[in-house]
Design a protein around this motif. Structure first.
Motif, PDB file in Angstrom:
ATOM      1  N   UNK A 627      31.617  -5.650  -7.159  1.00 15.31           N
ATOM      2  CA  UNK A 627      32.827  -6.244  -7.725  1.00 15.31           C
ATOM      3  C   UNK A 627      32.390  -6.900  -8.669  1.00 15.31           C
ATOM      4  N   UNK A 628      31.411  -6.809  -9.462  1.00 14.94           N
ATOM      5  CA  UNK A 628      31.194  -8.032 -10.810  1.00 14.94           C
ATOM      6  C   UNK A 628      31.105  -6.374 -11.577  1.00 14.94           C
ATOM      7  N   UNK A 630      33.779  -4.380 -11.948  1.00 11.63           N
ATOM      8  CA  UNK A 630      34.637  -5.000 -11.656  1.00 11.63           C
ATOM      9  C   UNK A 630      35.155  -5.846 -12.845  1.00 11.63           C
ATOM     10  N   UNK A 631      34.856  -6.942 -12.341  1.00 15.46           N
ATOM     11  CA  UNK A 631      34.950  -8.441 -13.342  1.00 15.46           C
ATOM     12  C   UNK A 631      34.758  -8.092 -14.600  1.00 15.46           C
ATOM     13  N   UNK A 632      33.699  -7.271 -15.306  1.00 13.28           N
ATOM     14  CA  UNK A 632      32.603  -6.654 -16.325  1.00 13.28           C
ATOM     15  C   UNK A 632      34.147  -6.176 -16.938  1.00 13.28           C
ATOM     16  N   UNK A 633      34.467  -4.906 -16.783  1.00 18.00           N
ATOM     17  CA  UNK A 633      35.783  -4.368 -17.174  1.00 18.00           C
ATOM     18  C   UNK A 633      37.143  -4.853 -17.281  1.00 18.00           C
ATOM     19  N   UNK A 634      36.892  -5.666 -16.806  1.00 19.66           N
ATOM     20  CA  UNK A 634      38.083  -6.464 -16.570  1.00 19.66           C
ATOM     21  C   UNK A 634      37.959  -6.937 -17.889  1.00 19.66           C
ATOM     22  N   UNK A 675      36.556  -7.119  -8.235  1.00 17.67           N
ATOM     23  CA  UNK A 675      36.461  -7.785  -9.380  1.00 17.67           C
ATOM     24  C   UNK A 675      37.326  -7.528 -10.005  1.00 17.67           C
ATOM     25  N   UNK A 676      37.896  -6.517 -10.764  1.00 21.89           N
ATOM     26  CA  UNK A 676      39.181  -6.387 -11.848  1.00 21.89           C
ATOM     27  C   UNK A 676      40.302  -7.177 -11.545  1.00 21.89           C
ATOM     28  N   UNK A 699      41.674 -12.634  -6.438  1.00 17.38           N
ATOM     29  CA  UNK A 699      42.488 -11.926  -6.427  1.00 17.38           C
ATOM     30  C   UNK A 699      44.655 -12.670  -6.530  1.00 17.38           C
ATOM     31  N   UNK A 700      44.073 -14.051  -5.418  1.00 21.91           N
ATOM     32  CA  UNK A 700      44.995 -14.518  -5.451  1.00 21.91           C
ATOM     33  C   UNK A 700      45.202 -15.451  -6.559  1.00 21.91           C
TER      34      UNK A 700
END
Length: 853
Positions: A627-628, A630-634, A675-676, A699-700
């Motif tokens: 998840x993290x 995904x957040x980083x890549x975003x 995560x993204x 996500x929401x």
């Protein structure tokens, strides 16, 4: 006409000022602009100054925002004078960071290549060549980007469409009668604009039977130019409408003596501005001219610094009190626009009025001296900010520089284009080293420093300090990235190069631990320790790096400093990670995330979350690591990419490698996708284990502001028209989720929204990894029977599932529901994820079984 607009959650505009006055008329023009923008990718709004090009562009941008999953972005160019700086301005407006010395246009094209967005280039007329090059390059390299430009002249590119913004229509005398007085204002936008602006200065003012002919005559005299009408409306405070028309008629008698080569509407606006200028007091006229050196706005302190002094014409002293009176008078006359930023009052000249003021300033022969006073004021601010940077005011300093960014650029431009000022320009650019480095815009800093050197400046101590800071940060970033790219930190340490002699770190200045003491030198002492510690970690000597980082953190804490502390904490986390101490690494990464400065700077946030993911993965929290990641890549995708990424085939960072090995590719992909969808704020909350801020909540909310990864990655690009939505507004773009959805992944071992566990991850990591692996295996198994109660799909997704069951393609679904094809694709993808299915036939079977219940 096919609609391509997304759901309400994808509405996003950035950089457009809040509309403080009503938008009058232009309904037909707005529809025409939307139609042209849907038919081509480059549209230029042309027309004379004051006709309302910028206002119309901003209005249309708000109307079509839903059509662009990656946003609508305003790039104001009026403040720029350097053609080479146009790509920098676009990158800055889009939030694209450039920590390298790569050409800014190259960085921009890479950022835009897979996106679907609209760029509004405002006021291009004085930068036509650069704007044309940028537009041509971007449009040739992308498919989903469109450009809306405003300019008094066309850009001259193939495929460019032109729309000449017309003046507001005013009625002829025969079109008005006592019986039409109630409807005339609504029927003719010029009258409505005058009535609206006049009522703002004279409460209760209306246009009716008694004055409609006079107002109509005035609007016709002003050729329906909105800016001219607004300037005239302000005079109603002192004059009646009939008197206003009389005086304007007198002025227009003089207008016939103007240059025959001037366009009539240009002469109209000039006459209206001349009139406003003549109604100012001599002191207001002088202050108007002096204030025209500001770009992008200014506060009262800046106005006093530039204007308080001696009137060269009369020798009279202009006191700060007199400046305040003049500024207040110019606000009352609508020459200056009063605005508020974070509780601070600022002022701004409209572009046409600033141009007029600059003409008067040149006529006075004071342009160079006034621009020098402007430069000196901002140079003093830079010196103050640099001295205070290593302290508790970093966030405030960062915001102040951001607000005055155009003025700093104007001061630098003055230095680089005025003989004898290059050395001052080099000092100014180098003095902003902390802004260039901490803000991740080192490319812009190099632009100004290199320009000063080319203009004749000699290298000095300030340049050396700035170049050292830039090189050091690049070195730390590259070495940290190299360490994190190692799959086994302990083995990477063992395989390090030969022993590196350890230089003695510079001594801590006397009294450096006392708050407020030796700030400037202490900043470099801390950075030196961080660089040395990172080098030691990269050579497998983490135990020697840890005390250096601890000392650096202590120095920062003594001063309430956050930027260098974030570097020290990340390097400390990296050292513990390299030593296999994953709990300690995660602890220091989270401490870094608790610094407001880390959260406010996207590059710093991405690097810190990446470190936390690396500590979570081998410690047993593989799902959280996914998840993290995904957040980083975003985050990196949103700000132009990670300059330290290794793009070699098959190369994976440590966090991804360990998480994939524990979860399997399918479960890792699901975690990464979730995560993204997190906004940066939600990613921080998830990383810190704050309740209610897990991936589902992220996500929401992420879909509400249109910034979810699904709206960015692989967005379909087509040329359909931009028309208002006709459906229920729930169709999202990309693969994100609709407001209120919960993109749960079934069969996971534990809730992905749970916070971090503080127990030892080194000891029980393998057990957790096995549990996660078993859970992911269960999650990847096709679901044989659907869960009927409760139904996991939204109403719109049930509609889509019904159409899938009928065998319809994504395009047919989009046509049937009057939504974008990309929106339909996103619905189908979410249905598959929610139901745990792998193909459309399973969805059809599920829906048919449910329909038969």
């Amino acid at each position: 006409m096919t609609s391509i607009v997304g759901g309400s959650e994808s509405r996003r505009t950035s950089g457009f000022p809040a509309e403080l006055t009503s938008f009058v008329g232009r309904r037909d023009e707005a529809a025409d602009v939307r139609r042209l923008l849907s038919a081509g990718r480059l549209l230029t709004l042309t027309g004379p100054g004051g006709v309302g090009k910028t206002r119309l562009a901003g209005h249309v941008a708000g109307q079509v925002a839903r059509a662009f999953p990656d946003g609508v972005w305003l790039v104001p160019l009026a403040a720029l004078s350097d053609e080479a700086f146009v790509p920098h301005a676009v990158n800055d407006a889009l939030g694209v960071r450039n920590e390298t010395v790569r050409p800014p246009l190259e960085i921009l094209v890479d950022h835009l290549r897979e996106r679907r967005l609209l760029i509004v280039l405002d006021n291009c007329e004085h930068l036509l060549r650069s704007c044309a090059v940028l537009a041509g390059t971007v449009l040739a390299a992308t498919e989903g980007v469109r450009i809306l430009a405003t300019s008094r002249h066309r850009l001259g590119l193939a495929g460019e469409q032109l729309f000449e913004v017309p003046p507001l229509p005013a009625p002829a005398p025969e079109e008005l009668s006592p019986s039409t007085s109630s409807s005339a204002v609504e029927s003719f936008p010029a009258l409505r604009l005058f009535a609206d602006r006049a009522a703002a200065v004279v409460p209760g003012f209306t246009v009716g039977e008694a004055n409609q002919q006079a107002v109509a005559r005035l609007c016709r005299r002003l050729d329906g130019l909105p800016l001219a009408i607004e300037l005239a409306a302000v005079r109603v405070r002192a004059l009646g409408v009939d008197q206003l028309v009389e005086r304007l008629d007198d002025r227009y008698q003089l207008l016939t003596c103007g240059s025959p080569t001037s366009a009539p509407r240009h002469r109209t606006l000039r006459s209206a501005v001349d009139w406003s200028h003549e109604l100012c007091t001599p002191q207001e006229q002088l202050v108007w001219a002096w204030l025209s050196v500001f770009v992008g706005g200014f506060d009262l302190a800046a106005a006093e610094a530039v204007c308080a002094g001696e009137d060269a014409g009369t020798g009279e002293k202009i006191t700060p009190c007199a400046v305040l009176d003049a500024v207040a008078g110019l606000v009352d006359k609508s020459v200056l626009v009063r605005e508020e930023h974070a509780g601070q009052v600022r002022y701004r000249l409209l572009v046409s009025l600033r141009d007029y003021g600059l003409e008067k300033l040149h006529d006075l022969g004071e342009a160079t001296e006034t621009r020098r006073r402007h430069r000196d004021h901002f140079a003093r601010l830079v010196a103050e900010y640099e001295q205070a940077w290593f302290g508790p005011d970093q966030t405030e300093i960062t915001e102040r520089i951001r607000i005055d960014q155009d003025n700093f650029r104007a001061a630098l431009d003055f230095c680089l284009t005025t003989p004898g000022e290059a050395q001052a320009g080099l000092r100014l650019a180098a003095g902003l080293w902390f802004h260039w480095v901490a803000g991740g815009i080192w490319g812009e800093g190099r632009h100004w420093m290199d320009g000063a050197l080319r203009a004749g400046a000699r290298p000095d101590v300030a340049l050396t300090r700035a170049m050292w800071a830039g090189a050091l940060t690049s070195l730390v970033h590259s070495r940290s990235a190299a360490v994190l790219a190692g799959l086994d930190p302990v083995r990477a340490a063992a395989d390090a190069d030969e022993e590196l002699p350890v230089p003695a770190p510079p001594p801590v200045p006397a009294g450096a631990l006392a708050p407020g003491r030796a700030r400037a030198s202490t900043a470099f002492v801390v950075l030196t320790r961080v660089e040395l510690a990172c080098t030691l970690v990269s050579r497998g000597r983490a135990d020697e790096a840890i005390p250096l980082c601890a000392e650096a953190v202590a120095l920062c804490e003594a001063h309430g400093e956050q930027w260098a502390r974030s570097w020290a904490l990340r390097t400390l986390a990296l050292a513990h990670w390299s030593a296999g101490q994953y709990d300690r690494a995660a602890e220091h990464a989270r401490a870094c995330l608790r610094l407001p400065y880390t959260v406010s700077q996207q590059q710093s946030l991405a690097r810190t979350l990446d470190l936390l993911a690396a500590a979570e993965a081998p410690g047993g929290d593989a799902e959280r690591a996914g998840v993290l990641r995904g957040a980083v890549d975003r985050i990196w995708r949103d700000i132009g990419g990670n300059p330290m990424d290794d793009h070699r085939p098959g190369r994976a960072r440590a966090a991804e490698h360990h998480a994939r090995r524990a979860l399997g590719d399918h479960a890792y992909a699901l975690a990464h996708r979730r995560g993204g969808r997190l906004t940066p704020e939600q990613a921080v909350a998830y990383a810190l284990g704050e309740p209610g801020e897990g991936p589902t909540a992220g996500a929401r909310a992420g879909r509400r502001d249109g910034t979810g990864a699904g709206s960015r990655a692989g967005a379909r690009r087509d040329g359909a028209a931009f028309e208002p939505r006709t459906d229920d507004g729930r169709g999202g773009s990309g693969s994100g989720v609709r407001t209120g959805e919960v993109p749960a992944v079934r069969g996971t071992a534990r809730s992905s929204a749970s916070g971090p566990r503080e127990g030892s991850r080194t000891a029980d990591g393998p057990a957790r990894a096995r549990a996660s692996t078993q859970a992911s295996t269960h999650a990847s198994t096709p679901v044989a029977a659907p869960v009927v109660d409760p139904v996991p799909l939204t109403r719109r997704e049930l509609q889509v599932a019904a159409l899938v069951a009928q065998g319809r393609t994504n395009k047919q679904i989009a046509d049937h529901l009057v939504i974008a094809r990309r929106t339909a694709e996103g619905h189908v993808e979410r249905i598959l994820v929610k139901l745990g299915f792998h193909n459309r036939s399973q969805v059809a079977a599920w829906f048919s079984a449910r329909a038969g219940l």
